[in-house]
Design a protein around this motif. Sequence first.
Motif, PDB file in Angstrom:
ATOM      1  N   PHE A   1       0.932  -1.078  -0.004  1.00 12.25           N
ATOM      2  CA  PHE A   1      -0.072   0.047   0.150  1.00 12.25           C
ATOM      3  C   PHE A   1       0.809   1.276  -0.067  1.00 12.25           C
ATOM      4  O   PHE A   1       0.830   2.212  -0.856  1.00 12.25           O
ATOM      5  N   VAL A   2       1.897   1.267   0.838  1.00  7.70           N
ATOM      6  CA  VAL A   2       2.649   2.420   1.198  1.00  7.70           C
ATOM      7  C   VAL A   2       3.583   2.938  -0.253  1.00  7.70           C
ATOM      8  O   VAL A   2       3.571   3.817  -0.853  1.00  7.70           O
ATOM      9  N   ALA A   3       4.361   1.695  -0.711  1.00  6.65           N
ATOM     10  CA  ALA A   3       4.895   1.774  -2.039  1.00  6.65           C
ATOM     11  C   ALA A   3       4.025   2.334  -3.207  1.00  6.65           C
ATOM     12  O   ALA A   3       4.387   3.510  -3.803  1.00  6.65           O
ATOM     13  N   ASP A   4       2.776   1.760  -3.302  1.00  3.72           N
ATOM     14  CA  ASP A   4       1.994   2.123  -4.400  1.00  3.72           C
ATOM     15  C   ASP A   4       1.562   3.529  -4.176  1.00  3.72           C
ATOM     16  O   ASP A   4       1.436   4.595  -5.111  1.00  3.72           O
ATOM     17  N   THR A   5       1.227   3.605  -2.915  1.00  6.83           N
ATOM     18  CA  THR A   5       0.279   5.219  -2.698  1.00  6.83           C
ATOM     19  C   THR A   5       1.364   6.174  -2.741  1.00  6.83           C
ATOM     20  O   THR A   5       1.149   7.290  -3.337  1.00  6.83           O
ATOM     21  N   ASP A   6       2.811   5.956  -2.063  1.00  5.79           N
ATOM     22  CA  ASP A   6       3.777   7.065  -2.459  1.00  5.79           C
ATOM     23  C   ASP A   6       3.874   7.264  -3.715  1.00  5.79           C
ATOM     24  O   ASP A   6       4.031   8.681  -4.220  1.00  5.79           O
ATOM     25  N   ALA A   7       4.155   6.419  -4.660  1.00  8.43           N
ATOM     26  CA  ALA A   7       4.537   6.719  -6.080  1.00  8.43           C
ATOM     27  C   ALA A   7       3.336   7.395  -6.673  1.00  8.43           C
ATOM     28  O   ALA A   7       3.527   8.365  -7.332  1.00  8.43           O
ATOM     29  N   LEU A   8       1.858   6.943  -6.367  1.00  8.17           N
ATOM     30  CA  LEU A   8       0.793   7.671  -6.872  1.00  8.17           C
ATOM     31  C   LEU A   8       0.687   9.208  -6.661  1.00  8.17           C
ATOM     32  O   LEU A   8       0.338   9.893  -7.633  1.00  8.17           O
ATOM     33  N   LEU A   9       0.908   9.452  -5.570  1.00 12.44           N
ATOM     34  CA  LEU A   9       0.871  10.872  -4.748  1.00 12.44           C
ATOM     35  C   LEU A   9       2.043  11.718  -5.470  1.00 12.44           C
ATOM     36  O   LEU A   9       1.874  12.903  -6.044  1.00 12.44           O
ATOM     37  N   ALA A  10       3.036  11.046  -5.502  1.00 11.69           N
ATOM     38  CA  ALA A  10       4.429  11.949  -6.329  1.00 11.69           C
ATOM     39  C   ALA A  10       4.144  11.977  -7.745  1.00 11.69           C
ATOM     40  O   ALA A  10       4.327  13.142  -8.221  1.00 11.69           O
ATOM     41  N   ARG A  11       3.426  11.138  -8.272  1.00 12.17           N
ATOM     42  CA  ARG A  11       3.039  11.400  -9.702  1.00 12.17           C
ATOM     43  C   ARG A  11       2.038  12.583  -9.936  1.00 12.17           C
ATOM     44  O   ARG A  11       2.078  13.318 -10.751  1.00 12.17           O
ATOM     45  N   GLU A  12       0.941  12.423  -9.060  1.00 12.18           N
ATOM     46  CA  GLU A  12      -0.143  13.216  -9.322  1.00 12.18           C
ATOM     47  C   GLU A  12       0.186  14.788  -8.890  1.00 12.18           C
ATOM     48  O   GLU A  12      -0.506  15.576  -9.332  1.00 12.18           O
ATOM     49  N   ILE A  13       1.050  14.757  -7.700  1.00  7.27           N
ATOM     50  CA  ILE A  13       1.238  16.136  -7.000  1.00  7.27           C
ATOM     51  C   ILE A  13       2.600  16.173  -6.925  1.00  7.27           C
ATOM     52  O   ILE A  13       3.056  15.923  -5.706  1.00  7.27           O
ATOM     53  N   PRO A  14       3.451  16.515  -7.884  1.00 13.10           N
ATOM     54  CA  PRO A  14       4.611  16.651  -7.706  1.00 13.10           C
ATOM     55  C   PRO A  14       5.178  17.410  -6.427  1.00 13.10           C
ATOM     56  O   PRO A  14       4.869  18.528  -6.153  1.00 13.10           O
ATOM     57  N   GLY A  15       6.270  17.010  -5.842  1.00  7.21           N
ATOM     58  CA  GLY A  15       6.978  17.570  -4.708  1.00  7.21           C
ATOM     59  C   GLY A  15       6.127  17.687  -3.437  1.00  7.21           C
ATOM     60  O   GLY A  15       6.574  17.906  -2.393  1.00  7.21           O
TER      61      GLY A  15
END
Length: 473
Positions: A361-375
Amino acid sequence: MTGLIERLRALCGQPHVLTRDDPATDLSAWEQDWRKRSRGRALAVVRPGSTAEVAAVVQACAASGTAIVPQGGNTGLVVGSVPDNSGTQVVLSLTRLNAVRAIDPDNLTMTVEAGCVLQNLQAVAEQAGFLFPLSLAAEGSCTIGGNLGTNAGGTQVLRYGNARDLCLGLEVVNAQGQVWHGLSGLRKDNTGYDLRHLMIGSEGTLGIITAATMKLFPLPAAQLTAWAAVPSMAAAVQLLGLAHARLGPGLTGFEVMGQFALSLVDRHYPQQRVPLFQQSPYCVLLENSDSENEAHARSQFEALLEAAMESGCVHDAVVAENIAQARALWHIRESIPLAQAEEGLNIKHDISIPVSRIPAFVADTDALLAREIPGVRLVNFGHLGDGNLHYNVQAPEGADGQAFLREQEERVNTLVFDQVARFAGSISAEHGVGALKAHKLPNYKDPAALAMMRAIKQALDPQNLLNPGKVLA
Ligand SMILES: Cc1cc2nc3c(=O)[nH]c(=O)nc-3n(C[C@H](O)[C@H](O)[C@H](O)COP(=O)(O)OP(=O)(O)OC[C@H]3O[C@@H](n4cnc5c(N)ncnc54)[C@H](O)[C@@H]3O)c2cc1C
């Protein structure tokens, strides 16, 4: 409404019914939520001094169709304990109901009134030679009624359970103003529907808890705290498994803290000297409560950490040498929300996922948020032993926090909650739904469960007077 105010004053006494008629009266302590997300406007704040007075207040409000917002310490984090801004709701504060009615050492129970502050109950239990294990960072202000109203969790759930698991009986005033005398100290009672469990976690929408019978436990002979640096979230889960196996019921705390969360404590409270966080993506705080003695607890801890280092799930670790060091380590963990607030406004989550699925969950969601909202910056910490993460989202460095919340909160919540649903989790592990998440609940709750919840609310509170707009929008 003047008639109602007069009636409430006659019932509870003039000083215990506060309104803004008196310009010297400041109602903000009751109208403003702890996170300062919402400021309501109350018709009045009523502070009854007994169960009979609570019942009479509810009857008077029911007769005039006036909504009631039950309130304890007002430390809730989901805008559940404050009125809306209509100026028509009465805040019913339970804080004057603060007596410890009885301690039964042989039954291992204490019966206490709803307005007792949690920390005082821990002290009362300890003075009587027992442990009352409910423990959370707001314990100096929150009340046992609020703890039960929200089914609070905290740091010892993996050993002792939530507030629900610690409660054997309740006294409740229902929406009609009748008193349900359910203060049983029974551990077994199969005589129909368990109303206690219906009331617990209902956030003041089904009844007003006026007293409770709570479980007590033997005090541990020794309590030790350790801090371990782990190479990944998967390693933290592996360490949890080892700790369960090696410490058994002695494992009373297992908290995970991400590197960025700890860096905020380091930045805003440098005097706290956060250990081992610079080299590792996560640190873990473990607590071992031992029924034998400190030497036994220490040797168990050392054996556990040695095994963990051999298996590679721990890089480095320290075991607190004394109570002061243990407190300092816990203080770091408890300072994360405050350090986060110092850093700026943020979007808070209080989610649970099956422990086994947390690393993915953490790996997936970290990556998703980094993609959607850079920074975007992720403040990830929580009660890993219970599968409960405070997966909080902070604005990019230097960004305007107000604007971030205004523009991104709804979107971030949807992204995170959709992920939670994908991983078979819950959008609220402990804080509840309140008014903050009431509009989100229908998207994530099983429709059959939601229909039963609505039917229960309709049956018990047909006038919708108890905390309307909370839990069920
Ligand atoms: C710094 C901090 C740390 C926290 N940590 C945790 C944590 O680790 N775990 C956790 O679970 N929560 C945590 N919380 C949230 C909060 O402390 C808990 O929800 C607590 O149980 C609320 O108690 P209270 O007396 O302040 O209730 P309030 O905030 O006054 O009320 C909370 C809800 O319960 C209802 N309620 C209050 N009293 C009664 C009553 N007598 N009968 C029926 N309903 C009632 C209210 O209407 C409202 O819906 C934290 C909060 C803060 C500020």
